[in-house]
Design an enzyme around this catalytic site. Structure first.
Site, PDB file in Angstrom:
ATOM      1  N   ASP A 272      14.570  -1.384   0.190  1.00 14.41           N
ATOM      2  CA  ASP A 272      15.071  -2.102   1.753  1.00 14.41           C
ATOM      3  C   ASP A 272      15.987  -2.714   1.335  1.00 14.41           C
ATOM      4  O   ASP A 272      17.326  -2.842   0.965  1.00 14.41           O
ATOM      5  CB  ASP A 272      14.300  -2.569   2.697  1.00 14.41           C
ATOM      6  CG  ASP A 272      15.006  -1.992   3.552  1.00 14.41           C
ATOM      7  OD1 ASP A 272      15.326  -1.452   4.552  1.00 14.41           O
ATOM      8  OD2 ASP A 272      14.032  -3.543   4.687  1.00 14.41           O
TER       9      ASP A 272
ATOM     10  N   ARG B 267       0.726   6.803   7.503  1.00  8.91           N
ATOM     11  CA  ARG B 267       0.365   6.776   6.397  1.00  8.91           C
ATOM     12  C   ARG B 267      -0.266   8.283   5.716  1.00  8.91           C
ATOM     13  O   ARG B 267       0.366   8.580   4.954  1.00  8.91           O
ATOM     14  CB  ARG B 267      -0.574   5.769   4.897  1.00  8.91           C
ATOM     15  CG  ARG B 267      -0.217   4.345   5.925  1.00  8.91           C
ATOM     16  CD  ARG B 267      -1.070   3.636   4.595  1.00  8.91           C
ATOM     17  NE  ARG B 267      -0.457   2.465   4.981  1.00  8.91           N
ATOM     18  CZ  ARG B 267       0.158   1.588   4.785  1.00  8.91           C
ATOM     19  NH1 ARG B 267       0.571   1.575   3.557  1.00  8.91           N
ATOM     20  NH2 ARG B 267      -0.053  -0.043   4.833  1.00  8.91           N
TER      21      ARG B 267
ATOM     22  N   GLU C  25       6.971   1.506  -6.269  1.00 12.74           N
ATOM     23  CA  GLU C  25       8.099   1.167  -5.456  1.00 12.74           C
ATOM     24  C   GLU C  25       7.607   2.389  -3.996  1.00 12.74           C
ATOM     25  O   GLU C  25       8.009   3.539  -4.802  1.00 12.74           O
ATOM     26  CB  GLU C  25       9.192   0.597  -4.961  1.00 12.74           C
ATOM     27  CG  GLU C  25       9.615  -0.368  -4.006  1.00 12.74           C
ATOM     28  CD  GLU C  25       8.406  -1.507  -3.039  1.00 12.74           C
ATOM     29  OE1 GLU C  25       7.638  -1.160  -2.994  1.00 12.74           O
ATOM     30  OE2 GLU C  25       8.956  -2.428  -2.615  1.00 12.74           O
TER      31      GLU C  25
ATOM     32  N   ARG D  73       1.073  -0.903   0.031  1.00 11.69           N
ATOM     33  CA  ARG D  73       0.038  -0.048  -0.078  1.00 11.69           C
ATOM     34  C   ARG D  73       0.648   1.182  -0.196  1.00 11.69           C
ATOM     35  O   ARG D  73       0.369   2.521  -0.243  1.00 11.69           O
ATOM     36  CB  ARG D  73      -0.792   0.325   1.098  1.00 11.69           C
ATOM     37  CG  ARG D  73      -1.917  -0.948   0.819  1.00 11.69           C
ATOM     38  CD  ARG D  73      -2.874  -1.440   2.305  1.00 11.69           C
ATOM     39  NE  ARG D  73      -2.825  -2.776   2.863  1.00 11.69           N
ATOM     40  CZ  ARG D  73      -3.013  -3.371   4.358  1.00 11.69           C
ATOM     41  NH1 ARG D  73      -3.259  -2.110   5.155  1.00 11.69           N
ATOM     42  NH2 ARG D  73      -1.956  -4.155   5.097  1.00 11.69           N
TER      43      ARG D  73
HETATM   44  P1  IMP Z   1      12.421  -4.692   0.914  1.00 12.55           P
HETATM   45  O1  IMP Z   1      10.878  -6.507   0.422  1.00 12.55           O
HETATM   46  O2  IMP Z   1      12.780  -5.185   2.156  1.00 12.55           O
HETATM   47  O3  IMP Z   1      13.079  -3.990  -0.247  1.00 12.55           O
HETATM   48  O4  IMP Z   1      11.199  -4.043   1.668  1.00 12.55           O
HETATM   49  C1  IMP Z   1      10.383  -3.114   1.089  1.00 12.55           C
HETATM   50  C2  IMP Z   1       9.293  -2.996   1.045  1.00 12.55           C
HETATM   51  O5  IMP Z   1       9.581  -3.421   3.386  1.00 12.55           O
HETATM   52  C3  IMP Z   1       8.951  -1.573   1.110  1.00 12.55           C
HETATM   53  O6  IMP Z   1       7.893  -1.375   0.109  1.00 12.55           O
HETATM   54  C4  IMP Z   1       8.001  -0.957   2.249  1.00 12.55           C
HETATM   55  O7  IMP Z   1       6.534  -1.294   2.668  1.00 12.55           O
HETATM   56  C5  IMP Z   1       8.739  -1.621   3.301  1.00 12.55           C
HETATM   57  N1  IMP Z   1       9.680  -0.931   3.868  1.00 12.55           N
HETATM   58  C6  IMP Z   1      11.127  -0.565   4.366  1.00 12.55           C
HETATM   59  N2  IMP Z   1      11.586   0.378   4.974  1.00 12.55           N
HETATM   60  C7  IMP Z   1      10.505   0.691   5.463  1.00 12.55           C
HETATM   61  C8  IMP Z   1      10.415   1.136   6.355  1.00 12.55           C
HETATM   62  O8  IMP Z   1      11.942   2.650   6.995  1.00 12.55           O
HETATM   63  N3  IMP Z   1       9.029   1.538   6.633  1.00 12.55           N
HETATM   64  C9  IMP Z   1       7.905   2.056   6.102  1.00 12.55           C
HETATM   65  N4  IMP Z   1       8.452   0.382   5.558  1.00 12.55           N
HETATM   66  C10 IMP Z   1       9.704  -0.069   5.343  1.00 12.55           C
END
Ligand code: IMP
Length: 178
Positions: free
Chosen positions: A104, A166, A100, A44
Site C-alpha cells: 500500500d 480473512r 506480502e 497475518r
Molecule cells: P503499507 O505499509 O502501507 O504498504 O501497508 C501494508 C499493509 O497494510 C498490508 O500488509 C495490509 O496488512 C494492510 N493493508 C493495506 N491495504 C489494505 C486493504 O485494502 N485491506 C486490508 N489491509 C490492508
C-alpha cells in the site's frame, strides 16, 4: 461501533488460483536448483496466499513467519513499522522469498526487506498478492505482483477488515452502506 458495510467481489477464487499458478512458474524459474529457499510470510494477511504458493511450488522449501504492525484495526497505515514477531530461524546465506498480502504505502515491505537484508541472505526476492501503486509513499515494488488494484479497501483470501473476512475465498471490496 463498526460502520455497516457489504463486500463486493472483485477477484474470484478461480482467478486468484490461476494467477498463483502463473506466479509459481516464474518463482520456480528463479529459484530452480536451490535447496536453501526459505519463504517468509508477513502475518497475518499473507497466510492464505503463502499456503497456496508453497503447495504450488515444486521446490524444497522452508517456511517462516514475521509479523509487522502497520494498520492496527483501522483502515489507515500507521507509517511506523514495528516487528511484533520475528523469524524463528536465521537467514544468513539463504535464498529468501518475502510474501506480502498488499503493498500500500510501501512502508511495511521496505522496512522488512531492509531488516532482512541486513542479516546477509544470499538472495532476496519479494512477492505481493496485491499492489496499490497510487497509494505509494515509499518507492518500492515487489519482484512479483499478483494483481494491481485501485485505491480501494479490500478483504478476503487472508486479508481482513478489523480482523474479519480473512476466511473469504475471493478478494472483495468493502463498501459502506451508511
Ligand atoms: P503499507 O505499509 O502501507 O504498504 O501497508 C501494508 C499493509 O497494510 C498490508 O500488509 C495490509 O496488512 C494492510 N493493508 C493495506 N491495504 C489494505 C486493504 O485494502 N485491506 C486490508 N489491509 C490492508
Amino acid at each position: 461501533m463498526q460502520r455497516p458495510y457489504v463486500i463486493d467481489e472483485m477477484i474470484s477464487a478461480k482467478t486468484i488460483a490461476a494467477r498463483v499458478e502463473e506466479l509459481c512458474r516464474e518463482i520456480h524459474d528463479e529459484f530452480n536448483g536451490t535447496d536453501k529457499l526459505i519463504v517468509v510470510g508477513l502475518l497475518r494477511g499473507s497466510f492464505v496466499f503463502i499456503a497456496d504458493l508453497v503447495r504450488e511450488l515444486d521446490l524444497p522449501v522452508e517456511v517462516d513467519f514475521l509479523e509487522a504492525s502497520s494498520y492496527g484495526d483501522g483502515m489507515e497505515s500507521s507509517r511506523e513499522v514495528r516487528i511484533l514477531k520475528d523469524l524463528r530461524g536465521a537467514i544468513e546465506g539463504r535464498d529468501v522469498l518475502v510474501v506480502e498480502d498488499i503493498v500500500d504505502t510501501g512502508f511495511t515491505l521496505s522496512h522488512v526487506i531492509g531488516l532482512l537484508k541486513s542479516r546477509g541472505p544470499a538472495r532476496m526476492k519479494s512477492i505481493a498478492l496485491l499492489d496499490k501503486p497510487t497509494r505509494r509513499e515509499v518507492p518500492i515494488k515487489a519482484d512479483w505482483t499478483g494483481f494491481e488494484i485501485l485505491d480501494e479497501f479490500v478483504v478476503g483470501y487472508g486479508i481482513d477488515y478489523a480482523q474479519r473476512n480473512r476466511n473469504l475465498g475471493f478478494i472483495g471490496k468493502v463498501r459502506f452502506t451508511d
